[in-house]
Design an enzyme around this catalytic site. Structure first.
Site, PDB file in Angstrom:
ATOM      1  N   GLY A  14      -5.134   7.151  -1.059  1.00 44.46           N
ATOM      2  CA  GLY A  14      -3.887   6.462  -1.345  1.00 44.46           C
ATOM      3  C   GLY A  14      -4.061   5.460  -2.464  1.00 44.46           C
ATOM      4  N   THR A  16      -3.364   5.486  -5.539  1.00 46.29           N
ATOM      5  CA  THR A  16      -2.323   5.336  -6.559  1.00 46.29           C
ATOM      6  C   THR A  16      -1.126   4.539  -6.054  1.00 46.29           C
ATOM      7  OG1 THR A  16      -1.323   7.460  -5.940  1.00 46.29           O
ATOM      8  CG2 THR A  16      -2.959   7.479  -7.710  1.00 46.29           C
ATOM      9  N   GLY A  17      -1.110   4.190  -4.768  1.00 52.37           N
ATOM     10  CA  GLY A  17      -0.044   3.361  -4.224  1.00 52.37           C
ATOM     11  C   GLY A  17      -0.300   1.896  -4.513  1.00 52.37           C
ATOM     12  N   LYS A 131       0.613   5.105  15.116  1.00 53.63           N
ATOM     13  CA  LYS A 131      -0.573   4.338  14.716  1.00 53.63           C
ATOM     14  C   LYS A 131      -1.533   4.194  15.896  1.00 53.63           C
ATOM     15  CE  LYS A 131       1.403   1.709  10.885  1.00 53.63           C
ATOM     16  NZ  LYS A 131       1.482   0.391  10.222  1.00 53.63           N
TER      17      LYS A 131
END
EC number: 1.23.1.-
Length: 306
Positions: A14, A16-17, A131
């Site tokens: 992740g 690029t977030g 979660k």
């Protein structure tokens, strides 16, 4: 002089977030050899930015077992920063980490409130139960972990002063939920990343939940309104919304449009960020462990809204 301990190699998923990008930055700055799992569809500009920063790019995805196996084999620590709506996509990654048997620590995409401590399971459409499912899977597989619980990112709710539907803070009238005394925790994304990277080689955080509760950022609605009134030098007209009134509004509003109000109910009515003691719940306090990490305060964030 004793040779400095070798830094763990880190894989960030992740990257690029927003949060993932900060994580890669602090990982590199802290001297960790840093890798990022990158989809084929990632833009060339994002690839160049990561590569120029010193990140080693690995093509793959959470759905591609072969790419996960190759990526995991190159590192010591895996950090996931995928969006909450994709949290169950970590299942294959957990399987691969278990099979590899070489990962010293996995930091899953937790962040936010501790899902085991929330009290809104009948309202959140599985947001927190998913979660919890990931946490139980990690623990049952015996994978070393650190969970990061930071309350709310400042960019969530705070820009509107917790006013559903607004994009900026009010200047005349404000809605206060409950009696306004229940406290929530706000932390800026970049600061969450800084604290997270600190845990990587720290034995004090292994198989623990790291809570971020900067003292200046533990605020009730009354605190927030008071801070804002001081900055605009004006008193706001307050309307108080009771717990039952908020619940009714949540039930009348279709999902997912009601989720902003669900989070408000969680943190400013039920107190899901602060109703429990960190140490007695088996966690550790990140702001006490790492006093050298400088963080943005709620007051400083509100200054950016003026």
């Amino acid at each position: 002089m004793e040779e400095e301990k070798k830094k763990s190699r880190v894989l960030i998923i992740g990257a690029t977030g927003r949060l993932g990008n900060y994580l890669t930055r602090f990982s590199i700055e802290s001297g960790h050899p840093t890798f990022a799992l990158i989809r084929n569809s990632t833009s060339s500009a994002k690839l160049k930015s990561l590569s120029d920063a010193g990140v080693t790019l690995l093509k793959g995805s959470l759905e591609d077992e072969g790419s996960l196996e190759e990526a995991v084999s190159k590192v010591d620590v895996v950090i996931s920063a995928i969006p909450s709506k994709h949290v169950l996509d970590q299942k294959l990654l957990i399987k691969v980490i278990k099979q590899a048997g070489s990962i010293k620590r996995f930091i899953p995409a937790e962040y936010g409130a501790n899902p085991d401590k929330t009290q809104i399971s009948d309202l959140d459409h599985g947001f927190y139960s998913k979660k919890c499912e990931i946490k139980r899977m990690i623990e049952s597989e015996g994978i070393p972990y650190t969970y990061i619980c930071c309350g709310l990112f400042m960019r969530i709710l705070l820009p509107s002063l917790v006013q559903p539907g607004l994009q900026s803070p009010p200047i005349d009238k404000v809605t206060v939920f409950g009696d306004g005394s229940v406290k929530a925790v706000f932390v800026n994304d970049v600061d969450v990343a800084a604290f997270t990277i600190k845990t990587i080689d720290d034995p004090r955080t292994l198989n623990k939940t790291l809570y971020l509760r900067p003292p200046e950022n533990i605020c009730s609605m009354n605190d927030l309104v008071g801070l804002w009134e001081g900055k605009i030098e004006k008193k706001l007209e307050k309307t108080f919304v009771t717990e039952n009134q908020l619940l009714k509004k949540i039930q009348e509003t279709p999902y997912p449009d009601n989720m902003e109000m669900v989070f408000i109910y969680s943190v400013f009515i039920k107190g899901d960020h602060t109703y429990f003691n960190i140490e007695s719940s088996g966690g550790v306090n990140g702001t006490e462990l790492y006093p050298d990490v400088k963080y943005m305060t709620v007051s400083e964030f509100l200054n950016t809204l003026l």
